[in-house]
Scaffold this motif. Structure first.
Motif, PDB file in Angstrom:
ATOM      1  N   GLN A   3       0.805  -1.215   0.000  1.00 22.77           N
ATOM      2  CA  GLN A   3       0.000   0.000   0.000  1.00 22.77           C
ATOM      3  C   GLN A   3       0.844   1.273   0.000  1.00 22.77           C
ATOM      4  O   GLN A   3       0.329   2.368  -0.149  1.00 22.77           O
ATOM      5  CB  GLN A   3      -0.936  -0.005   1.213  1.00 22.77           C
ATOM      6  N   ARG A  36      -5.513   9.698  -9.127  1.00 23.15           N
ATOM      7  CA  ARG A  36      -6.182   8.417  -9.394  1.00 23.15           C
ATOM      8  C   ARG A  36      -5.775   7.383  -8.345  1.00 23.15           C
ATOM      9  O   ARG A  36      -6.618   6.636  -7.827  1.00 23.15           O
ATOM     10  CB  ARG A  36      -5.774   7.938 -10.790  1.00 23.15           C
ATOM     11  N   LEU A  37      -4.504   7.342  -8.011  1.00 19.82           N
ATOM     12  CA  LEU A  37      -4.030   6.340  -7.063  1.00 19.82           C
ATOM     13  C   LEU A  37      -4.332   6.736  -5.618  1.00 19.82           C
ATOM     14  O   LEU A  37      -4.579   5.872  -4.775  1.00 19.82           O
ATOM     15  CB  LEU A  37      -2.536   6.103  -7.262  1.00 19.82           C
ATOM     16  N   ASP A  39      -7.012   8.109  -4.703  1.00 14.76           N
ATOM     17  CA  ASP A  39      -8.414   7.722  -4.514  1.00 14.76           C
ATOM     18  C   ASP A  39      -8.548   6.271  -4.079  1.00 14.76           C
ATOM     19  O   ASP A  39      -9.593   5.876  -3.544  1.00 14.76           O
ATOM     20  CB  ASP A  39      -9.210   7.943  -5.802  1.00 14.76           C
ATOM     21  N   LEU A  40      -7.500   5.472  -4.326  1.00 16.56           N
ATOM     22  CA  LEU A  40      -7.515   4.058  -3.921  1.00 16.56           C
ATOM     23  C   LEU A  40      -6.939   3.872  -2.521  1.00 16.56           C
ATOM     24  O   LEU A  40      -6.689   2.742  -2.099  1.00 16.56           O
ATOM     25  CB  LEU A  40      -6.715   3.227  -4.937  1.00 16.56           C
ATOM     26  N   LYS A  41      -6.739   4.982  -1.810  1.00 14.85           N
ATOM     27  CA  LYS A  41      -6.251   4.969  -0.420  1.00 14.85           C
ATOM     28  C   LYS A  41      -4.834   4.439  -0.309  1.00 14.85           C
ATOM     29  O   LYS A  41      -4.441   3.892   0.723  1.00 14.85           O
ATOM     30  CB  LYS A  41      -7.191   4.157   0.495  1.00 14.85           C
ATOM     31  N   TYR A 260      -4.083  -7.595 -10.367  1.00 15.96           N
ATOM     32  CA  TYR A 260      -4.399  -7.102  -9.014  1.00 15.96           C
ATOM     33  C   TYR A 260      -4.990  -8.222  -8.164  1.00 15.96           C
ATOM     34  O   TYR A 260      -4.588  -8.422  -7.011  1.00 15.96           O
ATOM     35  CB  TYR A 260      -5.373  -5.925  -9.083  1.00 15.96           C
ATOM     36  N   GLY A 292      -4.706   2.393 -12.545  1.00 16.56           N
ATOM     37  CA  GLY A 292      -5.828   2.284 -11.634  1.00 16.56           C
ATOM     38  C   GLY A 292      -6.299   0.852 -11.478  1.00 16.56           C
ATOM     39  O   GLY A 292      -6.505   0.349 -10.351  1.00 16.56           O
ATOM     40  N   SER A 293      -6.439   0.150 -12.587  1.00 17.73           N
ATOM     41  CA  SER A 293      -6.861  -1.259 -12.535  1.00 17.73           C
ATOM     42  C   SER A 293      -5.830  -2.144 -11.860  1.00 17.73           C
ATOM     43  O   SER A 293      -6.174  -3.057 -11.111  1.00 17.73           O
ATOM     44  CB  SER A 293      -7.154  -1.773 -13.950  1.00 17.73           C
ATOM     45  N   GLY A 296      -6.204  -1.887  -8.113  1.00 15.52           N
ATOM     46  CA  GLY A 296      -7.429  -2.289  -7.446  1.00 15.52           C
ATOM     47  C   GLY A 296      -8.668  -1.482  -7.731  1.00 15.52           C
ATOM     48  O   GLY A 296      -9.700  -1.690  -7.093  1.00 15.52           O
ATOM     49  N   GLU A 297      -8.613  -0.570  -8.688  1.00 12.61           N
ATOM     50  CA  GLU A 297      -9.803   0.200  -9.036  1.00 12.61           C
ATOM     51  C   GLU A 297     -10.853  -0.703  -9.644  1.00 12.61           C
ATOM     52  O   GLU A 297     -10.544  -1.553 -10.476  1.00 12.61           O
ATOM     53  CB  GLU A 297      -9.383   1.278 -10.041  1.00 12.61           C
ATOM     54  N   SER A 298     -12.089  -0.557  -9.219  1.00 13.38           N
ATOM     55  CA  SER A 298     -13.177  -1.366  -9.788  1.00 13.38           C
ATOM     56  C   SER A 298     -14.467  -0.580  -9.718  1.00 13.38           C
ATOM     57  O   SER A 298     -14.560   0.466  -9.063  1.00 13.38           O
ATOM     58  CB  SER A 298     -13.317  -2.691  -9.047  1.00 13.38           C
TER      59      SER A 298
END
Length: 300
Positions: A3, A36-37, A39-41, A260, A292-293, A296-298
């Motif tokens: 992370q 973008r990243l 936003d994925l924490k 991912y 993003g994908s 883990g972006e979904s």
């Protein structure tokens, strides 16, 4: 996947002879990669760009059929040292190119931390040339060979060890332009390759399932090296060496989503974005979407 993420830009255009790809890291940042990243924490630090020296314009002759050998080697060493620092502190290195010659430095900095590093080479090309086999002398067509310990010692010996990776730990996906010397090396070394023929015949889900299964049992980390020319130039026009008949953006998203889910990827680089050849930063935006994908972006 880790992370903590460290972003490193490499404004390198010396591995080939078309200007513009040195602006790739800036184009990717402009396309919103940090936002973008975040936003994925993910915990993100942007380490800025590696300093890349320019060759003397009066002294640009090839050395052993290698264009800009000294400057590419120096830049690769700086990148390798920075990547080594990032891995040492427990962060995931995300490298933004720049031409694909930067992979020599990325892999040199990463591979010393693993016994059996796997590599997914997502690319239209094999990048398995040497000074002897290359039609152009462009080093961006050589980083995979160099990482196998094949090529000029200034490149193979970055950080003082060679080889960085083993042929049985490599999977090339999306190949559709291979020089004769590369074909010979692939057969000689037994490198696993999914050409566009296999992708079309099997479908991307099966290709990725086989790739993940192949790498997961005998590697202790996997590096993703994604060249945007792996995608079809109708969708990703901002690349220096486009080859028709490539992977679609949707197929590539699926591939990243499956990686991912596998949790195999321990480092990554996205290369060969050339904003001069692009349309409204479309290719850089695609690179950000694929990142993003991968992280883990979904939609769920």
């Amino acid at each position: 996947m880790n992370q903590q993420l460290s972003i490193i830009g490499v404004p390198m255009d010396l591995g080939q002879n078309r200007r513009g790809v040195d602006m790739g890291p800036s184009a990717i940042r402009y396309a919103g990669v940090l936002e973008r990243l975040e936003d994925l924490k993910l915990r993100i630090e942007d380490l800025g760009d590696i300093d890349i020296s320019r060759p003397d314009r009066h002294n640009t002759q090839k050395v052993d059929n290698l264009r800009n050998l000294q400057e590419v080697a120096e830049g690769s060493i700086r990148l390798a040292e920075k990547v080594d620092e990032v891995v040492n502190k427990g962060s995931f290195p995300l490298v933004l190119g720049g031409d694909h010659s930067i992979a020599m430095g990325t892999l040199a900095g990463i591979a010393k931390h693993y016994e059996n590093l796997g590599v997914i080479w997502y690319d239209a090309h094999g990048d398995l040339n040497t000074g002897d086999s290359s039609p152009s002398g462009n080093i961006h067509g050589m980083p995979l060979a160099v990482s196998l310990g094949i090529g000029h010692e200034k490149l193979t010996n970055i950080l003082g060890y060679s080889p960085k990776i083993r042929p049985e730990n490599i999977v090339i996906i999306g190949a559709r332009s291979l020089d004769e010397g590369e074909r010979v090396l692939i057969k000689e070394k037994g490198i696993k390759v999914y050409t566009m023929h296999e992708v079309d015949k099997m479908g991307m889900p099966a290709v990725m399932e086989e790739t993940i299964e192949y790498l997961k049992d005998h590697t202790d980390g996997v590096h993703l090296s994604l060249d945007l020319d792996g995608l079809d130039p109708n969708e990703a026009p901002g690349v220096g060496t486009p080859v028709m008949g490539g992977l679609s953006y949707r197929e590539s998203h699926l591939a990243m989503e499956m990686l991912y889910q596998s949790q195999l990827i321990t480092s990554a680089e996205f290369v060969e974005v050339n904003p001069i050849l692009d349309e409204k930063n479309k290719t850089a935006s695609m690179a950000v979407g694929l990142m993003g994908s991968l992280f883990g972006e979904s939609l769920k």
